[in-house]
Design an enzyme around this catalytic site. Sequence first.
Site, PDB file in Angstrom:
ATOM      1  N   ARG A  80       0.837  -1.213   0.000  1.00 48.62           N
ATOM      2  CA  ARG A  80       0.000   0.000   0.000  1.00 48.62           C
ATOM      3  C   ARG A  80       0.867   1.257   0.000  1.00 48.62           C
ATOM      4  NH1 ARG A  80      -1.918   0.512   6.237  1.00 48.62           N
ATOM      5  NH2 ARG A  80      -0.371  -0.869   7.146  1.00 48.62           N
ATOM      6  N   GLU A  88     -18.768   4.452   0.742  1.00 49.16           N
ATOM      7  CA  GLU A  88     -18.090   3.861  -0.421  1.00 49.16           C
ATOM      8  C   GLU A  88     -18.994   3.729  -1.642  1.00 49.16           C
ATOM      9  OE1 GLU A  88     -18.088   2.567   2.645  1.00 49.16           O
ATOM     10  OE2 GLU A  88     -16.027   2.928   3.293  1.00 49.16           O
ATOM     11  N   PHE A 117     -14.334  -3.140   1.801  1.00 47.95           N
ATOM     12  CA  PHE A 117     -15.322  -2.090   1.517  1.00 47.95           C
ATOM     13  C   PHE A 117     -15.576  -1.940   0.016  1.00 47.95           C
ATOM     14  CE2 PHE A 117     -13.315  -0.410   5.568  1.00 47.95           C
ATOM     15  CZ  PHE A 117     -14.204  -1.112   6.367  1.00 47.95           C
ATOM     16  N   HIS A 177      -5.489  -3.827   2.182  1.00 49.55           N
ATOM     17  CA  HIS A 177      -6.019  -4.730   3.207  1.00 49.55           C
ATOM     18  C   HIS A 177      -6.814  -5.894   2.624  1.00 49.55           C
ATOM     19  CE1 HIS A 177      -4.739  -1.255   5.419  1.00 49.55           C
ATOM     20  NE2 HIS A 177      -5.014  -1.818   6.589  1.00 49.55           N
ATOM     21  N   ASP A 182      -7.066  -7.051  12.663  1.00 47.79           N
ATOM     22  CA  ASP A 182      -8.432  -6.522  12.590  1.00 47.79           C
ATOM     23  C   ASP A 182      -9.473  -7.643  12.530  1.00 47.79           C
ATOM     24  OD1 ASP A 182      -7.757  -3.907  12.834  1.00 47.79           O
ATOM     25  OD2 ASP A 182      -8.048  -3.376  10.724  1.00 47.79           O
TER      26      ASP A 182
END
Lengths: 295, 327
Positions: B15, B63, B88, B113, B121
């Site tokens: 990322r 989103e 998302f 992610h 998470d």
Amino acid sequence: MNMHAQPANDTAATNLEDRLAEAARFVRMHAIASIYHAGSGHPGGAMSSADLFACLYGAEMNVWPRGIADPTRDRFVLSKGHAAPALYAVGAYYGFCDRKESLNLRKLHSPFQGHPHVLDLPWVETSTGSLGQGISVAIGMAIGLRLQNNPARVYTMLGDGELQEGEVWEAAMSAAHHKLGTLTAVIDYNKLQSDASNDVIMRLEPLADKWRAFGWDVQEIDGHDIAAILVALRHAGETAEPSVIIAHTIKGKGVPYMENIPTWHGSVKFTRQQADEALAALGASADEMKELLDV
Amino acid sequence: MSSPALIASNGDSLREAFGKALSAMADEFPKLVVLDADIAGGTGVHHFRKSHPGRFVQFGIAEQNMMAAAGGMAAVGLMPVVTTFAVFCLRAIEQARLSLCYARRNAKIVASHPGLDVGPDGGSAQALEDLACFRAIPGMTVISPADATEMALATRAILEFDGPVYMRTGRSPSPRLFGDDHVFRIGKGQIIRQGDDLTIIACGAEVARALAAADLLLRDGIQARVVNMATIKPIDAELVARCARETGAIVTAEDHNIHGGLGGAVAETLAATTPCPVEFVGVKDVFGASGEPEELAHHYEIAAPHIAAAAKRVLKRRRADARVKIK
């Protein structure tokens, strides 16, 4: 005001409001005819939105058939994509598409799909049909135009049932946050959705308060009063905030046997007799009947 | 009082590599705009926000609106890059379908992610379905680079490509696999380790693990070929078929559900062209859980030893197949 989009054969109509009323009458007749030929389609919302379409394409928007690739043209996004027959009809009236070809609705190999598709018809600007997305696309256009210092305005039309989609309120929040004064949303508020009234399915009221709370300039008008529609659209173009016009309309407007009768809200199949009766109620001449129904 | 350390700023994660590349290339792509849903610190585009604030558009935690708005931006001539977490993106997949792919917009979705690589998470945040879902949309190109070098090259490639793209980055620091001479082309896989006994086809975080598995196999005298298949769609069918012909056995490895992702794409190709035994390494149709990525890789059996075990299984099946054919 757009002086470019004038139909070729409305010499009888003289003043603007009369011309737009005639355009709306054509939109209703053409939409009923195309749905009749298709054997399915949503006539109720096409009837309720016809006057709004006439005012947008016939007066308010700076867009015309030969300028459909002009980057400075105003953009229109039909967020309530199931009103496609009315969009095709207004397009046919003002020369964006052929009057006869656009009667070929919902058929294999026809560009006039059940919901608008931009790859088939560039002048519909984007593909819609899944409720809630059109207003977001319009917001993206408004932000994108502003980033490129392009003064074009962006218009979108939503249905009332569509306002139950959460995305609409994400969009409403973002348009106000980004101060999109170039954006005008028109709500075809005919109070009825697929299965029953808004109040039975999912209450929308207090609707004007909701949009105000989200930071929009709000106007409520009679969506069949052409003069009122023109004034509201003009005002919407002068606000710093995004504008919403809540247009109170009648589902099935113009065809007495359809008005506010639940059977005519969803996708329906017209018999020839029903199509004849609807066009007669709209004042169709013998030539118009033939042109629209005997193809 | 000092600020807490920002985990997102960890060095060589994909990322961060993406965010830095995007920022560095922005001046070459004047139509590029970046869309964020309040996680620029996590997706790497905080670099772009800092370098090109006028072309960074904030959509808040919304989103669906962001995804469809990207369609509108592309419609008026910009090249939007939608950035959020992979999970998302799933929330906005119908917007990607209608307003990006169906309308054939030149818009990019870059998802950080993905998979078990998300780590602590937990299961709710670990998208193990995204490759399958986005691969099923007509016109969508799906990419999952393997290291920071390839990520920078892939970033340039998707900006030069005309059409909608879904690209995975990654959260955790990842080892460098490729040098400055590495080449990335959309739709092309690469043999990154020679071998003729079987082929391991991997993408994303599993490429490093596939190389480690090849080392493990060598101890048993098995020479595994390793293919880095960074483009899942369109899959490099020619290379897949060639590896099947030349090695006769395939293992796929991905940080994703075993259904519908890289393994699915490879199996579809093989079934239609060069049938051969295939073993699928991936998460076995279950959800993830909290843990460190390496712990999770072992728990869910997508680590190097599991790839090596799958290689031995597929070799056994190939020998069995060969006996059948002799009869």
